[in-house]
Design an enzyme around this catalytic site. Structure first.
Site, PDB file in Angstrom:
ATOM      1  N   CYS A 243       0.886  -1.139  -0.046  1.00  0.00           N
ATOM      2  CA  CYS A 243      -0.142  -0.152   0.067  1.00  0.00           C
ATOM      3  C   CYS A 243       0.981   1.402   0.061  1.00  0.00           C
ATOM      4  O   CYS A 243       1.465   1.591   0.997  1.00  0.00           O
ATOM      5  CB  CYS A 243      -0.869   0.055   1.341  1.00  0.00           C
ATOM      6  SG  CYS A 243      -1.961   1.709   1.495  1.00  0.00           S
TER       7      CYS A 243
ATOM      8  N   CYS B 156      -0.890   4.372   2.218  1.00  0.00           N
ATOM      9  CA  CYS B 156      -0.944   4.196   3.653  1.00  0.00           C
ATOM     10  C   CYS B 156      -0.546   3.040   4.237  1.00  0.00           C
ATOM     11  O   CYS B 156       0.667   2.563   4.127  1.00  0.00           O
ATOM     12  CB  CYS B 156      -2.357   4.704   4.108  1.00  0.00           C
ATOM     13  SG  CYS B 156      -3.722   3.842   3.581  1.00  0.00           S
ATOM     14  N   SER B 157      -1.482   2.053   4.619  1.00  0.00           N
ATOM     15  CA  SER B 157      -0.856   0.790   5.319  1.00  0.00           C
ATOM     16  C   SER B 157      -2.129  -0.315   5.077  1.00  0.00           C
ATOM     17  O   SER B 157      -2.074  -1.161   5.879  1.00  0.00           O
ATOM     18  CB  SER B 157      -0.699   0.991   6.692  1.00  0.00           C
ATOM     19  OG  SER B 157      -1.963   1.412   7.609  1.00  0.00           O
ATOM     20  N   CYS B 158      -2.753  -0.161   4.051  1.00  0.00           N
ATOM     21  CA  CYS B 158      -3.879  -1.099   3.705  1.00  0.00           C
ATOM     22  C   CYS B 158      -3.503  -2.495   3.635  1.00  0.00           C
ATOM     23  O   CYS B 158      -2.142  -2.869   3.095  1.00  0.00           O
ATOM     24  CB  CYS B 158      -4.599  -0.715   2.346  1.00  0.00           C
ATOM     25  SG  CYS B 158      -5.336   0.895   2.475  1.00  0.00           S
TER      26      CYS B 158
END
Lengths: 219, 204
Positions: free
Chosen positions: B105, B108-110
């Site tokens: 991702c 972000c941090s998906c």
């Protein structure tokens, strides 16, 4: 927004440092930060898109030097302030100046399993047919809004192929700003490595993004 | 200057800053500390990569399940009881002789929490997010993974709410193993794409 979060293709961050699978938190505060963030989400003041935008809106130097849970906490403070729940003065003094606005929405422990297991699906019906089909060549638009978008900079103005039509999904570019869900068709679009990164790139590389229809035009 | 005494400078260390925020929220009746405990308990002990390993092992041992996983990963994974936050819309991508899949991702941090739990620090950090899309072979080398030259690599940037689970290749030498035994050798990193599943007896 052209923020510090849009990291694809940036250089100079050094090597990746792998970590064993059983390391979940680095200190209790990370665990509390996770729990606080999720519990405050249950108050219903903001969407996941608004919370992402709060994180990417941190000052670039802060964003890039903070750990991820620090990013979460700083963004949570901003969201709580924006929605009138916790002021900067209260954070500074540690003293309450006003009661909470939505105590009736406080997440209780007995509801935690059901809330986490339900999640928050974002698929929605879109009342118009999809503009693109699998196999279509598409070009990403040159979109550089100051607000939230999920079109990464590295995939802007690039030509790729629609690999899947995923259905209708909440459009983050509006939803992050309280402007409605405005569901749009979502596609998986695949790009050749050399088309993204230049002719000397590994030709065996393919990179895909998931792109909402407003990000795309026919190539 | 007010900034000198503002909240950004009041708590240099994050433990104090988080504790202060929690205390305010509890006093305002907005957060129940026991709910935070329950959330932590969920991701420390209940929802983690063993879920994903069970999905992969079942796909390796049941052709019908593997087909279902390809067609409708959300439903196939939900049938094993793995549903919820950050796993609402799942896609399974299968490694094979013709492709190695890697998930990132960049924005972000998906990450697919329902099957892998919380993402590791490196997954959320700039070195991985910046390079996975541009130099995945270099990233893989830092994980000790060397792919055959010319092997196609497919990187999935999780820019929307679809969450990707890599189904790694089943190693040789595991013929006849049942799903429980197979699940034990499936690592978290192999389901992100930054590791291969080692054949039994191989050095890790």
């Amino acid at each position: 927004m052209n923020g510090p979060h849009d990291l694809g293709g940036r250089m100079g961050f050094g090597p990746v440092v792998p970590e064993p699978e059983d390391v979940i938190f680095h200190g209790d505060w990370e665990a509390r930060a996770l729990g606080l963030t999720l519990a405050c989400g249950a108050l219903g003041h903001w969407t996941i898109d608004e919370s992402r935008h709060a994180r990417e809106s941190l000052p670039p130097a802060t964003y890039l030097s903070a750990s991820y849970y620090e990013i979460w906490i700083r963004a949570l403070e901003a969201l709580l302030e924006r929605h009138g729940e916790v002021s900067a003065a209260e954070r500074a003094s540690g003293k309450l100046e006003a009661p909470g606005l939505r105590p009736e929405r406080c997440l209780r422990p007995e509801r935690v399993p059901a809330v986490l297991a339900a999640g928050g699906p974002t698929d929605r019906r879109v009342p118009v047919p999809a503009a693109f089909a699998v196999g279509d060549r598409v070009r990403t638009r040159n979109l550089q809004p100051e607000g939230h978008t999920r079109l990464p900079g590295f995939a802007r103005e690039k030509t790729g192929v629609v690999e899947a039509v995923r259905g209708g999904f909440v459009y983050p570019d509006t939803n992050a700003h309280g402007a409605g869900e405005m569901p749009c068709w979502l596609y998986t679009v695949a790009f050749r490595g050399p088309d993204l990164w230049g002719a000397d790139t590994d030709p065996a590389l393919t990179v895909s993004i998931d792109a909402w229809e407003p990000y795309l035009e026919r190539a | 200057m007010p900034h000198d005494h503002g909240p950004d400078n009041s708590f240099d260390n994050m433990p104090a800053r988080v504790k202060a925020l929690e205390t305010l929220l509890v006093e305002k009746g907005l957060v129940d500390p026991a709910a935070i405990d329950a959330i932590i308990e969920t991701y420390a002990h209940k929802v983690g990569p063993r879920n994903g390993a069970a999905v992969v092992a079942r796909a390796w041992t049941e052709t019908d399940f593997a087909d279902w996983l390809r067609r409708d990963a959300t439903a196939a994974i939900a049938s094993m009881g793995f549903t919820g936050r950050q796993g609402e819309h799942m896609e399974a991508v299968f490694n094979g002789p013709d492709v190695h899949n890697l998930v990132v991702c960049t924005l972000c941090s998906c990450y697919p929490w329902t099957v892998l739990g919380l993402p590791p620090v490196w997954y959320k950090s700039p070195p991985y997010r910046s390079r996975a899309v541009r130099d995945p072979r270099g990233v893989l080398a830092e994980f000790g993974v060397g792919l055959p030259e010319g092997k196609p690599i497919r990187v999935w940037d999780s820019t929307a709410e679809l969450r990707y689970l890599v189904v790694p290749e089943r190693p040789a030498g595991t013929e006849g193993w049942d799903a429980a035994r197979l699940a034990d050798i499936v690592t978290r990193d192999s389901m992100i794409g930054t590791a291969l599943v080692a054949a039994p007896g191989d050095a890790p």
